[in-house]
Design a protein around this motif. Structure first.
Motif, PDB file in Angstrom:
ATOM      1  N   ILE A 106       7.296  -3.453  -9.407  1.00  0.00           N
ATOM      2  CA  ILE A 106       7.261  -2.685  -8.172  1.00  0.00           C
ATOM      3  C   ILE A 106       7.789  -3.592  -7.073  1.00  0.00           C
ATOM      4  O   ILE A 106       7.205  -4.638  -6.791  1.00  0.00           O
ATOM      5  CB  ILE A 106       5.827  -2.238  -7.803  1.00  0.00           C
ATOM      6  N   ILE A 107       8.919  -3.206  -6.469  1.00  0.00           N
ATOM      7  CA  ILE A 107       9.459  -3.993  -5.363  1.00  0.00           C
ATOM      8  C   ILE A 107       9.807  -3.065  -4.212  1.00  0.00           C
ATOM      9  O   ILE A 107      10.060  -1.876  -4.395  1.00  0.00           O
ATOM     10  CB  ILE A 107      10.694  -4.824  -5.776  1.00  0.00           C
ATOM     11  N   SER A 108       9.804  -3.656  -3.045  1.00  0.00           N
ATOM     12  CA  SER A 108      10.146  -2.922  -1.831  1.00  0.00           C
ATOM     13  C   SER A 108      10.686  -3.929  -0.827  1.00  0.00           C
ATOM     14  O   SER A 108      10.612  -5.146  -1.049  1.00  0.00           O
ATOM     15  CB  SER A 108       8.925  -2.206  -1.276  1.00  0.00           C
ATOM     16  N   ARG A 112       4.218  -5.753   1.634  1.00  0.00           N
ATOM     17  CA  ARG A 112       3.142  -4.846   2.021  1.00  0.00           C
ATOM     18  C   ARG A 112       3.301  -3.488   1.355  1.00  0.00           C
ATOM     19  O   ARG A 112       2.346  -2.900   0.860  1.00  0.00           O
ATOM     20  CB  ARG A 112       3.139  -4.688   3.557  1.00  0.00           C
ATOM     21  N   GLN A 113       4.527  -2.969   1.293  1.00  0.00           N
ATOM     22  CA  GLN A 113       4.772  -1.665   0.680  1.00  0.00           C
ATOM     23  C   GLN A 113       4.592  -1.725  -0.845  1.00  0.00           C
ATOM     24  O   GLN A 113       4.057  -0.809  -1.446  1.00  0.00           O
ATOM     25  CB  GLN A 113       6.176  -1.159   1.038  1.00  0.00           C
ATOM     26  N   ARG A 119      -2.275  -1.055  -4.773  1.00  0.00           N
ATOM     27  CA  ARG A 119      -3.628  -0.741  -4.294  1.00  0.00           C
ATOM     28  C   ARG A 119      -4.024   0.692  -4.632  1.00  0.00           C
ATOM     29  O   ARG A 119      -5.189   0.966  -4.915  1.00  0.00           O
ATOM     30  CB  ARG A 119      -3.719  -0.960  -2.787  1.00  0.00           C
ATOM     31  N   LYS A 120      -3.067   1.617  -4.571  1.00  0.00           N
ATOM     32  CA  LYS A 120      -3.362   3.006  -4.938  1.00  0.00           C
ATOM     33  C   LYS A 120      -3.849   3.056  -6.379  1.00  0.00           C
ATOM     34  O   LYS A 120      -4.797   3.758  -6.704  1.00  0.00           O
ATOM     35  CB  LYS A 120      -2.137   3.904  -4.771  1.00  0.00           C
ATOM     36  N   ILE A 177      11.436   0.986  -7.244  1.00  0.00           N
ATOM     37  CA  ILE A 177      11.986   0.460  -6.003  1.00  0.00           C
ATOM     38  C   ILE A 177      11.599   1.427  -4.896  1.00  0.00           C
ATOM     39  O   ILE A 177      12.111   2.542  -4.831  1.00  0.00           O
ATOM     40  CB  ILE A 177      13.517   0.291  -6.084  1.00  0.00           C
ATOM     41  N   ASP A 178      10.684   0.982  -4.062  1.00  0.00           N
ATOM     42  CA  ASP A 178      10.213   1.829  -2.976  1.00  0.00           C
ATOM     43  C   ASP A 178      11.090   1.593  -1.751  1.00  0.00           C
ATOM     44  O   ASP A 178      11.492   0.460  -1.485  1.00  0.00           O
ATOM     45  CB  ASP A 178       8.747   1.499  -2.670  1.00  0.00           C
ATOM     46  N   GLU A 179      11.374   2.655  -1.006  1.00  0.00           N
ATOM     47  CA  GLU A 179      12.213   2.569   0.187  1.00  0.00           C
ATOM     48  C   GLU A 179      13.587   1.991  -0.163  1.00  0.00           C
ATOM     49  O   GLU A 179      14.049   1.034   0.454  1.00  0.00           O
ATOM     50  CB  GLU A 179      11.523   1.714   1.259  1.00  0.00           C
TER      51      GLU A 179
END
Length: 192
Positions: A106-108, A112-113, A119-120, A177-179
């Motif tokens: 998981i990267i962004s 923080r993102q 965290r979810k 890949i978030d955002e």
């Protein structure tokens, strides 16, 4: 190029498992029963999520998570507050549980993102209704620049992007890949 008509691989979807199970009679040996259960759980995402995590999915979440499970690439363009991080966390948890040995990154743009999705997943696991899923988590490690959740032989790793140097050396079977639009094109092309 994959977007040209005729270049896509035809994907055979396994949507006959419910009918197969209805037709089964008599005794099943253990290996066949395990394979049928695995196919049933992958096909029935809402049931699996409710059973393991205690979460009832909305139909659009079911379709999105199912798409993430069966597609090589998934691009979700969702509005603010439509459970992007939550649905992605459920996908990561289910994928790591059902496909043992998979490494999910998981990267962004900001750490923080990336940590928010992580965290979810922790919040879901800490809910008393998610007792079955919580039992699957074998280890959680958090350092300044890497958070890792072990689920059996699988791992979910949240990382910061930075200038891309911290990503070198990591290997993942799945990348979240978030955002994506905020990610520098150079890093996307050269590192990821």
């Amino acid at each position: 190029m994959a977007w040209e008509v005729g270049k896509q691989k035809k994907r055979k979807l396994d949507n006959t498992i419910n009918q197969e199970l209805l037709a089964k009679e008599g005794y099943l040996d253990e290996k066949e029963a395990k394979l049928l259960l695995y196919r049933f759980l992958r096909e029935n995402i809402s049931f699996t999520t409710k059973m393991m995590m205690g979460v009832e999915l909305f139909p659009f979440q079911h379709m999105s998570i199912k798409s993430m499970m069966i597609a090589d690439y998934f691009l979700g363009i969702w509005s603010r507050g439509l459970s992007k991080s939550f649905s992605t966390a459920i996908f990561a948890g289910l994928d790591a549980t059902l496909n043992q040995g998979v490494n999910i990154g998981i990267i962004s743009k900001s750490f923080r993102q990336s940590k928010m999705i992580f965290r979810k997943l922790e919040d879901i696991a800490n809910d008393p209704k998610a007792e079955l899923f919580a039992q699957c988590i074998t280890n959680v490690r958090k350092s300044n620049d890497e958070w890792v959740m072990q689920i059996g032989k699988s791992a979910i790793t949240a990382l910061p992007l930075g200038d891309g140097e911290k990503l070198r050396g990591f290997r993942f079977h799945r990348m979240i890949i978030d955002e994506l639009l905020l990610m520098p094109e150079k890093i996307l092309n050269e590192v990821i």
